[in-house]
Design a protein around this motif. Structure first.
Motif, PDB file in Angstrom:
ATOM      1  N   ALA A 292     -66.180  16.960  26.776  1.00 53.86           N
ATOM      2  CA  ALA A 292     -66.406  17.567  26.537  1.00 53.86           C
ATOM      3  C   ALA A 292     -65.796  19.087  25.174  1.00 53.86           C
ATOM      4  CB  ALA A 292     -66.657  18.765  28.323  1.00 53.86           C
ATOM      5  N   GLU A 293     -64.807  18.428  25.506  1.00 55.31           N
ATOM      6  CA  GLU A 293     -63.468  18.792  24.185  1.00 55.31           C
ATOM      7  C   GLU A 293     -64.171  18.633  23.059  1.00 55.31           C
ATOM      8  OE1 GLU A 293     -62.054  14.476  25.103  1.00 55.31           O
ATOM      9  OE2 GLU A 293     -62.715  16.200  26.413  1.00 55.31           O
ATOM     10  N   VAL A 294     -64.892  18.110  22.630  1.00 56.45           N
ATOM     11  CA  VAL A 294     -64.893  17.691  21.316  1.00 56.45           C
ATOM     12  C   VAL A 294     -67.252  18.106  20.981  1.00 56.45           C
ATOM     13  CG1 VAL A 294     -65.815  15.196  21.411  1.00 56.45           C
ATOM     14  CG2 VAL A 294     -65.418  16.517  19.283  1.00 56.45           C
ATOM     15  N   SER A 295     -68.219  18.356  22.297  1.00 52.98           N
ATOM     16  CA  SER A 295     -69.450  18.088  22.086  1.00 52.98           C
ATOM     17  C   SER A 295     -69.097  19.285  21.156  1.00 52.98           C
ATOM     18  CB  SER A 295     -69.796  17.872  23.395  1.00 52.98           C
ATOM     19  OG  SER A 295     -69.472  18.756  24.098  1.00 52.98           O
ATOM     20  N   ARG A 296     -70.362  19.121  21.382  1.00 57.03           N
ATOM     21  CA  ARG A 296     -71.538  21.139  20.569  1.00 57.03           C
ATOM     22  C   ARG A 296     -72.571  21.081  21.591  1.00 57.03           C
ATOM     23  NH1 ARG A 296     -76.727  20.861  18.338  1.00 57.03           N
ATOM     24  NH2 ARG A 296     -75.632  22.854  16.903  1.00 57.03           N
TER      25      ARG A 296
END
Length: 353
Positions: free
Chosen positions: A140-144
């Motif tokens: 979740a820290e990197v997703s769009r």
């Protein structure tokens, strides 16, 4: 993509230096959305750099984020402050990350968050937002995307404005994660890799990230020689790489069906993925075999029979939610996926759970 990232043990201590240039004025606060498991934990909270009118909202992660929860929090922030916040900072696991991303979007976009569940519906950039994961695996820290349960469906706000502007990856923050939660979120990352690497949307970009995340997951969950610190560092990197892999491709069968479980039964995302993936030999034979090996090695007992007493109407609700995620099915099964994944087939799979 996330434009700025800091990695390293103790890097959480840099948060004050990271945020101070982003403060708009003394009346525009930073809002910290923090997992309430850290309330009273001075090791974390004493290092949050509060100043002026900054505020911490402690949020329970016992349930996954809802559109109504996002809307209530946005309304409270708007009513309590004369100016938009300087930024939203999420400190916690995937639930908190998604909540922080959604709030930052809805502070600048009119309407309700349920109106933005889907792909590329957000019209205005979010306010500045920062992600600080305290558990690794969800990506979740990197997703769009920011996955929300709404009144009609469980679906993410997928947009180019969703990703964080800044992420702080400090593996030390993951040191107290309970074993089962560590396994389930770690398997979320592993399943990201399997679904991305076996999908029809696969490309050189997503493949390179997916292969590295897969390699790290295998080492993490089957190697007995890693120290605790090495394991924390590697899982945080696996989560990042797995999230990057699906950002440039897509997930598949396990995630689509897990969304159905989450919407109807409130099953948490990580454990839901594991319950579903455990029954998907037909679609991911090698990946499921290795998953079961990891599960046995760590003595994980998955919940059984969660769909045993559901009515036909309840099965239909889960099936409707799962089938609505068309990009996931196309990635998993190709353009003609509807010929393979019928309602009867989905019900047959859910009955195994």
């Amino acid at each position: 993509m996330v434009s700025k990232v800091v990695f390293g043990r103790g890097s959480f201590n840099q948060l004050g230096d990271i945020l101070s240039p982003k403060r708009l004025n003394v009346k525009a606060p930073f809002i910290f959305i923090v997992d309430d498991v850290f309330q009273g934990n001075s090791w974390i909270t004493s290092r949050i750099p509060l100043a002026y009118e900054d505020k911490i909202y402690y949020i329970s992660a016992d349930e996954e984020p809802k559109t109504s929860q996002v809307d209530d929090l946005v309304e409270e922030i708007i009513l309590n402050y004369k100016a938009l916040p300087s930024g939203i900072i999420g400190i916690g696991g995937g639930t908190i990350m998604d909540l922080a991303k959604a709030v930052s979007i809805m502070l600048t976009n009119k309407g309700e968050s349920k109106d933005y569940q889907g792909w590329d519906l957000v019209k205005k950039p979010a306010i500045y937002h920062v992600g600080i994961p305290t558990i690794s695996g969800t990506g979740a820290e990197v997703s769009r995307t920011t996955v929300l349960t709404g009144p009609e469906r469980k679906l993410g706000i997928n947009s180019d404005y969703t990703p964080f502007d800044q992420v702080v990856l400090d593996p030390e923050l993951t040191k107290d994660v309970p074993k089962n939660q560590w396994f389930y979120t770690g398997m979320d990352c592993y399943i990201h890799c399997i679904e991305s690497l076996n999908g029809t949307f696969l490309n050189a970009f997503s493949k390179s990230y997916g292969e590295k995340a897969y390699e790290l997951c295998v080492e993490l969950f089957l190697d007995n020689n890693l120290t605790e610190e090495e394991a924390q560092d590697k899982l945080m990197m696996a989560s990042w790489h797995g999230g990057m892999s699906i950002a440039y491709s897509q997930v598949g069968v396990a995630h689509a069906m897990s969304y159905g479980l989450g919407y109807l039964l409130g099953t948490k995302h990580g454990v839901g993925n594991c319950i579903v993936f455990n029954q998907l030999e037909e679609f991911y034979p090698e990946g499921v075999a290795l998953f079961k090996k990891m599960k046995d090695k760590h003595n994980i007992d998955l919940p059984q029979g969660i769909c045993a007493n559901l009515s036909d109407k309840e099965f239909d609700i889960m099936i409707d939610v799962a089938l609505s995620l068309e990009p996931l099915w196309e990635n998993a099964l190709g353009k003609h996926w509807k010929k393979t994944m019928t309602r009867d087939k989905l019900k047959e799979l859910y009955l195994k759970m």
